[in-house]
Design an enzyme around this catalytic site. Sequence first.
Site, PDB file in Angstrom:
ATOM      1  NE  ARG A  24      -1.880  -1.866   2.878  1.00 27.31           N
ATOM      2  CZ  ARG A  24      -2.030  -3.116   2.495  1.00 27.31           C
ATOM      3  NH1 ARG A  24      -3.020  -3.462   1.745  1.00 27.31           N
ATOM      4  NH2 ARG A  24      -1.167  -4.050   2.853  1.00 27.31           N
ATOM      5  CB  THR A  25       3.310   2.616   2.390  1.00 27.27           C
ATOM      6  OG1 THR A  25       2.527   2.156   3.480  1.00 27.27           O
ATOM      7  CG2 THR A  25       3.874   3.985   2.715  1.00 27.27           C
ATOM      8  CE  LYS A  83      27.018  -2.307  -5.540  1.00 32.02           C
ATOM      9  NZ  LYS A  83      27.131  -1.310  -6.615  1.00 32.02           N
ATOM     10  NE  ARG A 104       7.030   0.917   5.018  1.00 24.67           N
ATOM     11  CZ  ARG A 104       5.795   0.405   5.004  1.00 24.67           C
ATOM     12  NH1 ARG A 104       5.618  -0.857   4.687  1.00 24.67           N
ATOM     13  NH2 ARG A 104       4.759   1.139   5.318  1.00 24.67           N
ATOM     14  CG  HIS A 112       3.405   4.240   8.754  1.00 29.06           C
ATOM     15  ND1 HIS A 112       3.495   5.061   7.649  1.00 29.06           N
ATOM     16  CD2 HIS A 112       3.005   3.027   8.292  1.00 29.06           C
ATOM     17  CE1 HIS A 112       3.165   4.358   6.576  1.00 29.06           C
ATOM     18  NE2 HIS A 112       2.862   3.133   6.929  1.00 29.06           N
TER      19      HIS A 112
HETATM   20  C1  NCD Z   1       1.486  -0.775   8.282  1.00 26.06           C
HETATM   21  C2  NCD Z   1       2.991  -0.614   8.446  1.00 26.06           C
HETATM   22  O1  NCD Z   1       3.746  -0.810   7.497  1.00 26.06           O
HETATM   23  O2  NCD Z   1       3.367  -0.263   9.559  1.00 26.06           O
HETATM   24  N1  NCD Z   1       1.113  -0.952   6.947  1.00 26.06           N
HETATM   25  C3  NCD Z   1       0.846   0.145   6.190  1.00 26.06           C
HETATM   26  O3  NCD Z   1       1.724   0.902   5.865  1.00 26.06           O
HETATM   27  N2  NCD Z   1      -0.420   0.398   5.882  1.00 26.06           N
HETATM   28  C4  NCD Z   1       0.882  -1.759   9.190  1.00 26.06           C
HETATM   29  C5  NCD Z   1       1.440  -3.151   9.205  1.00 26.06           C
HETATM   30  O4  NCD Z   1       2.335  -3.495   8.443  1.00 26.06           O
HETATM   31  O5  NCD Z   1       0.938  -3.924  10.011  1.00 26.06           O
END
Ligand code: NCD
Length: 305
Positions: free
Chosen positions: A51-52, A80, A101, A129
């Site tokens: 999703r993200t 590396k 991320r 997040h």
């Molecule tokens: C979440 C995350 O990555 O923290 N997912 C997301 O970005 N919607 C929640 C999860 O992974 O449980």
Amino acid sequence: MRHLIDPLDFTLEETTKVLDLADRIAESPEVYSHVADGKKIATLFYEPSTRTRLSFESAMLSLGGKSLGFAGAEQSSATKGETVADTARVVSCYADIIAMRHPKEGAPMVAAEKSLIPVINAGDGGHQHPTQTLADLQTIRSLHGDLNNFTIGLCGDLKFGRTVHSLINALVRYEGIKFIFISPEELKIPDYVTDMLREKGIPFQEVIRLEDVMPKLDLLYMTRVQKERFFNEEDYVRLKDFYILTAKKMKLAPPDMLVLHPLPRVNEISVDVDDDPRAVYFKQVQYAVYVRMALILTLLNIHVD
Ligand code: NCD
């Protein structure tokens, strides 16, 4: 230059402006379809995501921009030994904005220190997040109607769940919020969070059984047990199905209690809940795209009259 590493990097007023812009985008997406023509987002994902990452890319494409990046540290020069700070500096020459991320808490902050372009934290370890939080706030504001005066139950992995930590951080700035933390002992909300709530005089309760508190909730925020943050498989297996929200349990909830979940869901919400009109987790996914569009425009200083 502005970055978004923690939800508190934006004032309450700035946060409201992003949400208002997301509302306008949702109303007339065609107005915004070329406002970021020629701009590029780099999605640097050192950890799995569906999703993200895709919603950042979709957001930029919907604004007329383009995206580049990698999905998985193994595809990058991290293998590396390159630091995130160096990577951010390099990527500053390729793109206009970064969404990062990383499994390590603080990595996007370190990247932001050296980056020449805005950095968005797309999830750092079990820490924060902030863009999921914007999506959560927009879902609550749009479907519950107000970001003040409600009781929210946060259920599941409150120890490692970064979406939970970020959402609490953001919600403490609104009025009249009561938190009910629902988790097994091993996945309790960290002390630094409860200390902060005590200091601010914000009411909270910690319980183990979901059924007991369900009738009191305006919102229920379910979360996945964060398998990747466990030190041993045995503990994960023991805890993973601790909570399973079913259609039968939903009968205990008030008729207007909304169920949110950042997704992905594993077993914690049974599919028989999906058709309940109170289940809004798939709507959250759509709000997430609009708030990310609004965030990109805000950080790139693109103003549309
Ligand atoms: C979440 C995350 O990555 O923290 N997912 C997301 O970005 N919607 C929640 C999860 O992974 O449980």
